[in-house]
Motif scaffolding. Structure first.
Motif, PDB file in Angstrom:
ATOM      1  N   LEU A   1     -61.173 -27.923  24.911  1.00 46.33           N
ATOM      2  CA  LEU A   1     -62.437 -28.066  24.207  1.00 46.33           C
ATOM      3  C   LEU A   1     -62.219 -29.252  23.373  1.00 46.33           C
ATOM      4  O   LEU A   1     -61.237 -29.426  22.408  1.00 46.33           O
TER       5      LEU A   1
ATOM      6  N   LEU B   1     -64.597 -18.480  30.152  1.00 47.30           N
ATOM      7  CA  LEU B   1     -65.151 -19.413  29.057  1.00 47.30           C
ATOM      8  C   LEU B   1     -66.525 -19.249  29.710  1.00 47.30           C
ATOM      9  O   LEU B   1     -66.811 -19.931  30.885  1.00 47.30           O
TER      10      LEU B   1
ATOM     11  N   PHE C   1     -75.541 -24.651  28.079  1.00 47.47           N
ATOM     12  CA  PHE C   1     -75.482 -25.978  27.567  1.00 47.47           C
ATOM     13  C   PHE C   1     -76.897 -26.305  27.333  1.00 47.47           C
ATOM     14  O   PHE C   1     -77.331 -26.966  26.454  1.00 47.47           O
TER      15      PHE C   1
ATOM     16  N   ASN D   1     -71.102 -24.328  37.846  1.00 46.69           N
ATOM     17  CA  ASN D   1     -71.715 -25.261  36.767  1.00 46.69           C
ATOM     18  C   ASN D   1     -72.876 -25.401  37.374  1.00 46.69           C
ATOM     19  O   ASN D   1     -73.277 -25.888  38.579  1.00 46.69           O
TER      20      ASN D   1
ATOM     21  N   PHE E   1     -66.259 -20.669  33.553  1.00 39.45           N
ATOM     22  CA  PHE E   1     -65.110 -20.713  34.332  1.00 39.45           C
ATOM     23  C   PHE E   1     -64.140 -19.662  33.910  1.00 39.45           C
ATOM     24  O   PHE E   1     -64.322 -19.105  32.812  1.00 39.45           O
TER      25      PHE E   1
ATOM     26  N   GLY F   1     -67.412 -29.622  21.807  1.00 42.54           N
ATOM     27  CA  GLY F   1     -68.451 -29.339  22.552  1.00 42.54           C
ATOM     28  C   GLY F   1     -68.324 -29.753  23.849  1.00 42.54           C
ATOM     29  O   GLY F   1     -69.093 -29.399  24.898  1.00 42.54           O
TER      30      GLY F   1
ATOM     31  N   PHE G   1     -72.662 -22.808  32.419  1.00 49.05           N
ATOM     32  CA  PHE G   1     -71.179 -23.130  32.942  1.00 49.05           C
ATOM     33  C   PHE G   1     -70.209 -21.987  32.641  1.00 49.05           C
ATOM     34  O   PHE G   1     -70.574 -21.342  31.648  1.00 49.05           O
TER      35      PHE G   1
ATOM     36  N   THR H   1     -64.712 -22.181  38.906  1.00 47.42           N
ATOM     37  CA  THR H   1     -65.525 -22.994  38.146  1.00 47.42           C
ATOM     38  C   THR H   1     -66.924 -22.913  38.547  1.00 47.42           C
ATOM     39  O   THR H   1     -67.240 -23.240  39.827  1.00 47.42           O
TER      40      THR H   1
ATOM     41  N   THR I   1     -61.713 -29.209  32.226  1.00 48.62           N
ATOM     42  CA  THR I   1     -60.854 -28.103  33.106  1.00 48.62           C
ATOM     43  C   THR I   1     -59.917 -29.169  33.812  1.00 48.62           C
ATOM     44  O   THR I   1     -60.502 -29.879  34.716  1.00 48.62           O
TER      45      THR I   1
ATOM     46  N   ASN J   1     -75.503 -27.169  36.120  1.00 49.75           N
ATOM     47  CA  ASN J   1     -76.169 -28.517  35.244  1.00 49.75           C
ATOM     48  C   ASN J   1     -76.252 -29.743  36.228  1.00 49.75           C
ATOM     49  O   ASN J   1     -75.898 -30.842  35.889  1.00 49.75           O
TER      50      ASN J   1
ATOM     51  N   GLN K   1     -71.005 -32.851  29.018  1.00 51.17           N
ATOM     52  CA  GLN K   1     -70.791 -31.411  28.727  1.00 51.17           C
ATOM     53  C   GLN K   1     -69.433 -30.763  29.343  1.00 51.17           C
ATOM     54  O   GLN K   1     -68.920 -30.036  28.604  1.00 51.17           O
ATOM     55  N   VAL K   2     -69.089 -31.352  30.647  1.00 52.73           N
ATOM     56  CA  VAL K   2     -68.014 -30.631  31.088  1.00 52.73           C
ATOM     57  C   VAL K   2     -67.174 -31.713  31.905  1.00 52.73           C
ATOM     58  O   VAL K   2     -67.833 -32.681  32.549  1.00 52.73           O
TER      59      VAL K   2
ATOM     60  N   ARG L   1     -70.724 -20.889  28.767  1.00 52.25           N
ATOM     61  CA  ARG L   1     -71.526 -21.913  27.920  1.00 52.25           C
ATOM     62  C   ARG L   1     -72.870 -21.839  28.519  1.00 52.25           C
ATOM     63  O   ARG L   1     -73.155 -21.802  29.514  1.00 52.25           O
TER      64      ARG L   1
ATOM     65  N   CYS M   1     -66.344 -29.234  27.364  1.00 56.68           N
ATOM     66  CA  CYS M   1     -65.124 -28.498  28.069  1.00 56.68           C
ATOM     67  C   CYS M   1     -64.802 -29.160  29.013  1.00 56.68           C
ATOM     68  O   CYS M   1     -65.127 -29.631  30.070  1.00 56.68           O
TER      69      CYS M   1
END
Lengths: 281, 281
Positions: free
Chosen positions: A123, B95, B99, B141, B119, A133, B117, B139, A137, B143, A41-42, B97, A135
């Motif tokens: 991306l 950004l 997921f 997150n 950012f 799909g 997610f 950031t 950073t 997940n 995912q990230v 998301r 991301c």
């Protein structure tokens, strides 16, 4: 150069990005393929350290000559993420800053133009597909003397992997804590102050790979592909350079920029003019 | 509500963002004012943790109802950075998301629309000025079950400060390593699983401040300003909400968005229509 490398495949042509050879990233690559984190995912990458500038004025101070965090460190991270995930960036967004434009040694009419802070997002998705799909950073900060942080994290649907320096940690969803997957074997050679440990250990592994590659053939006129199979090709180098350029464009435009790999050879005169023009403005 | 709060200053009107009251951030604020880091250059905030969704379907799943990382956690970070630096965001880029759109309990025709997610970047500067010298990256997150990371770092020209969880660390340029500036006093009350330590300790300090504020006056009909002086006002709340909206706009447009604080009261019917319209598309 890409065309030339394609034309003579029996000559060894690899890019000097050594992070791919660091055992922690080799293990990370393998675990990602095996599905340790599930669906990726990230990715979150952070490199913090002291200034990249040379003691005296030189190319490291000049963005056009390849200085700065994005060129020096960012490019190796772009390549690494391509290697680890198997994906390529479709769109990027970036922000470059030069916080320290002059110091005790670079002063007067001289100014640093290369970035000491660089942040970009990518991306990423499968090569050829335009949907991204994943991301990513990436934060690079070289205004932090006395520290060195090199952290690459991949978060997925069922777990995550983090490489801190030359060590690899992992945690699956549902488990209570992180597990150490690969320790830091350390550096036993002579002290090298200028090079951070992950790059040093990676370089060492790459050179070992090269030695094995040539030793495999008696006369050392040809080489075995196996030991250097994971090395970045010139095509990978072109991809990295294209992403770097897109990040720089994005930092100027403030917009997301597409990564479009060059398929025709550029007119060298045209490019030189453009660079000179850009330098003037 | 902002106008009403201004009209009755003798009534206490503060926003419930408790991070400002966490001792580590109080100390960080003081050290930043005293110039520990020199000129501020970069703020880097990371909050990682398990899902923010409730067990059953509800507002936490719905972006329009205030669910998601940006609304729940991002807003407290935006407020905190304003408090710590004294600067406000002029331009933002974000950004978002989702997921995990469905899970074992949220399925069928239902889908999660709130972000897991998030950012965003903020270019910050002095209130009223339009130049933003300070780059902030945040950031979030959610997940990452089984982990909780809450890290706020401010890097400046002469040093840096990092709050990890409820502890504060610092390093001045030239020194060899980080120093622990403020330890974690820990939580001695009953166990609260749902609330991360920094928020819990901050809430505790805020409630103590409120008690002192009212105890200062015998009849508890009025209150002393001192103990709650650092609390966010409704104006701060409006600023935070404006930044949140700009980040959401930026995530849709892909562009940098300006943060423009509302100065006139909006037409409530107009806004409702707009929200419904947005929901349909």
């Amino acid at each position: 150069m890409v065309t030339a490398a394609r034309y003579y495949p029996q000559l060894l042509s690899i890019m000097g990005n050594t992070l791919r050879f660091l055992p922690a990233f080799v293990a990370m690559h393998k675990l990602l393929l095996e599905g340790y984190v599930g669906e990726m995912q990230v990715c979150d990458v952070r490199v913090y350290g002291p200034s990249l500038l040379d003691q005296s004025y030189g190319w490291t101070c000049e963005e056009l000559m390849g200085g700065g965090g994005l060129h020096t460190v960012g490019s190796s991270i772009i390549d690494l993420l391509n290697y680890l995930t198997g994906f390529r960036a479709h769109r990027v967004h970036g922000l470059l800053r030069t916080f320290v434009q002059q110091n005790g040694l670079i002063r007067g009419i001289r100014r640093v133009t290369s970035d000491d802070f660089c942040f970009f997002q990518m991306l990423m998705g499968e090569t050829g597909s335009s949907s991204g799909g994943l991301c990513c950073t990436v934060t690079l900060n070289f205004n932090m003397p006395g520290s060195f942080v090199h952290e690459v994290m991949v978060v997925g649907s069922t777990g995550r992997l983090v490489a801190r320096g030359a060590e690899l940690y992992g945690q699956r969803n549902g488990s209570k804590g992180e597990e150490l997957l690969l320790g830091d074997s350390g550096w036993v050679g002579p002290e090298v102050k200028e090079m951070p440990l992950p790059h040093l250990l990676g370089l060492s592994s790459m050179v070992k790979g090269l030695r094995q590659s040539f030793q495999a053939h008696e006369e050392r006129r040809s080489w075995a592909k196996g030991p250097v199979a994971m090395a970045p090709t010139f095509e990978d180098g072109l991809y990295v350079q294209t992403v770097v350029e897109a990040v720089k464009r994005s930092s100027c435009s403030g917009e997301w920029e597409c990564v479009e790999i060059m398929s025709q050879e550029p007119d060298p005169n045209h490019n030189l003019c453009e660079a000179l023009q850009r330098n003037k403005t």
